[in-house]
Design a protein around this motif. Structure first.
Motif, short mmCIF file in Angstrom:
data_model
loop_
_atom_site.label_atom_id
_atom_site.label_comp_id
_atom_site.label_asym_id
_atom_site.label_seq_id
_atom_site.Cartn_x
_atom_site.Cartn_y
_atom_site.Cartn_z
N PHE A 129 2.04 1.09 -7.87
CA PHE A 129 1.43 -0.28 -7.33
C PHE A 129 -0.35 0.07 -7.45
N ASP A 130 -0.73 -0.96 -7.54
CA ASP A 130 -2.40 -1.07 -7.48
C ASP A 130 -2.85 -1.02 -6.26
N ILE A 131 -2.73 0.28 -5.51
CA ILE A 131 -3.24 0.16 -4.06
C ILE A 131 -4.68 -0.16 -3.88
N GLY A 132 -5.57 0.44 -4.80
CA GLY A 132 -6.88 -0.07 -4.83
C GLY A 132 -7.18 -1.38 -4.67
N GLY A 133 -6.52 -2.24 -5.75
CA GLY A 133 -6.62 -3.61 -5.50
C GLY A 133 -6.05 -4.02 -4.18
N LEU A 134 -4.98 -3.62 -3.77
CA LEU A 134 -4.38 -4.25 -2.63
C LEU A 134 -5.47 -4.10 -1.38
N LYS A 135 -6.08 -2.84 -1.17
CA LYS A 135 -6.87 -2.51 -0.22
C LYS A 135 -8.35 -3.31 -0.28
N ARG A 136 -8.84 -3.46 -1.63
CA ARG A 136 -9.88 -4.29 -1.90
C ARG A 136 -9.60 -5.86 -0.99
N THR A 137 -8.41 -6.44 -1.55
CA THR A 137 -8.05 -7.69 -1.19
C THR A 137 -7.73 -7.82 0.31
N LEU A 138 -7.15 -6.87 0.95
CA LEU A 138 -6.94 -6.83 2.38
C LEU A 138 -8.36 -6.90 3.15
N THR A 139 -9.04 -6.11 2.49
CA THR A 139 -10.52 -5.83 3.25
C THR A 139 -11.33 -7.12 3.16
N ALA A 140 -11.21 -7.84 1.88
CA ALA A 140 -11.84 -9.20 1.65
C ALA A 140 -11.33 -10.16 2.55
N TYR A 164 5.51 -0.35 1.48
CA TYR A 164 4.85 1.07 1.78
C TYR A 164 3.44 0.85 2.65
N LEU A 165 3.32 -0.44 3.10
CA LEU A 165 2.01 -0.67 3.85
C LEU A 165 1.93 0.19 5.10
N LEU A 166 3.13 0.80 5.63
CA LEU A 166 2.83 1.87 6.75
C LEU A 166 3.21 3.17 6.09
N LEU A 167 3.36 3.46 4.78
CA LEU A 167 3.76 4.61 4.36
C LEU A 167 2.92 5.67 4.96
N ASP A 168 3.18 6.83 5.55
CA ASP A 168 2.40 7.90 6.05
C ASP A 168 2.11 8.88 4.94
N GLN A 169 1.58 8.50 3.97
CA GLN A 169 1.19 9.35 2.89
C GLN A 169 -0.21 9.05 2.16
N ALA A 170 -1.00 9.47 1.70
CA ALA A 170 -2.14 8.99 1.05
C ALA A 170 -1.50 8.67 -0.40
N PRO A 171 -2.27 7.84 -1.06
CA PRO A 171 -3.56 6.76 -0.37
C PRO A 171 -3.06 5.71 0.60
N TRP A 172 -1.96 5.60 0.91
CA TRP A 172 -1.46 4.53 1.68
C TRP A 172 -1.95 4.20 2.95
N THR A 173 -2.32 5.66 3.32
CA THR A 173 -2.51 5.65 4.87
C THR A 173 -4.12 4.75 4.99
N GLN A 174 -4.70 4.62 3.96
CA GLN A 174 -6.05 3.99 3.90
C GLN A 174 -5.60 2.58 4.42
N LEU A 175 -4.72 2.21 4.28
CA LEU A 175 -4.32 0.41 4.79
C LEU A 175 -3.92 0.57 6.22
N HIS A 176 -3.71 1.31 6.82
CA HIS A 176 -3.02 1.27 8.22
C HIS A 176 -4.18 0.48 9.21
N ASP A 177 -5.24 0.73 9.04
CA ASP A 177 -6.37 0.25 10.17
C ASP A 177 -6.83 -1.07 9.60
N LEU A 178 -6.24 -1.60 8.77
CA LEU A 178 -6.62 -3.02 8.30
C LEU A 178 -5.63 -3.89 8.82
N PHE A 179 -4.67 -3.53 9.54
CA PHE A 179 -3.51 -4.43 10.06
C PHE A 179 -3.81 -4.53 11.71
N ASP A 180 -3.63 -5.70 11.97
CA ASP A 180 -3.81 -6.06 13.64
C ASP A 180 -2.37 -5.75 14.27
#
Length: 210
Positions: free
Chosen positions: A82-93, A134-150
């Motif tokens: 998966f393109d986790i970088g693209g996913l992170k940028r989209t969620l951040t946006a 894998y949104l809550l996967l406890d391994q890098a780089p997926w851990t970068q997403l965790h704080d984006l969710f309410d």
């Protein structure tokens, strides 16, 4: 056990009490029912007219050509495909530019490719249901997403039920018993085990046994 939509919707609305935008992670193993729950919650919350929207993680699959170049085509659906970088940028946006349209990709299963900018998330969309393995996967780089969710919701399904569902999924695609079992156990089930054993803490755990 069937997920209590009223309870889940109430928890989501509580996080959305100030009327701003929230991102809700809906997580589970392959064949756990994430897409079905996301769709049901979407409608239970009032759908598009009420400001709800669904963003599937599957839209961020790498293209088959990239997976083939990297020797990962047989592992399609694993975390590294998966393109986790693209996913992170989209969620951040989605979090940071709430006054602008954000366009997200969708995975087309009939073509086995992602279609870019296939769904528009507009300023009126305030509840974004983000569903994926894998949104809550406890391994890098997926851990970068965790704080984006309410808010996060995890669907817990016994492994044997997942195995049966995964085999049935391939049978539904026209495969006989032996190749359906092979496809399910060689890639899908290991991915499911990654989710089961590697998911971090979720706010709400939903158990289902059927």
């Amino acid at each position: 056990m069937t997920p209590d939509l009223d309870h889940l919707a109430e928890a989501i609305r509580a996080r959305n009490a100030d009327g701003g935008r929230i991102l809700v992670a809906i997580v589970g193993a392959p064949a756990s029912g994430k897409s079905a729950l996301s769709d049901r919650l979407y409608h239970h919350l009032g759908g598009d007219k009420a400001g709800a929207a669904v963003v599937p993680m599957d839209g961020f699959h790498f293209d088959n050509s990239i997976l083939e170049d990297r020797g990962l085509l047989a592992r399609k659906g694993a975390p590294e495909t998966f393109d986790i970088g693209g996913l992170k940028r989209t969620l951040t946006a989605l979090r940071d530019t709430q006054n602008e349209d954000v366009y997200v990709p969708l995975f087309d299963r009939s073509l086995e490719i992602s279609r870019g900018s296939a769904r528009a998330i507009t300023p009126r969309h305030k509840i974004i249901l983000v569903e994926g393995n894998y949104l809550l996967l406890d391994q890098a780089p997926w851990t970068q997403l965790h704080d984006l969710f309410d808010l996060s919701i995890y669907l817990e399904v016994p492994e044997e039920i997942l195995r049966q569902r995964l085999i049935e999924r391939w049978r539904g695609h026209g495969f006989d018993d032996a190749p359906a079992t092979h496809k399910a156990t060689s890639n899908d089930l290991p991915n499911a085990q990654t989710v089961i054993h590697g998911t971090g803490i979720a706010d709400i755990w939903v158990m289902t046994c059927s």
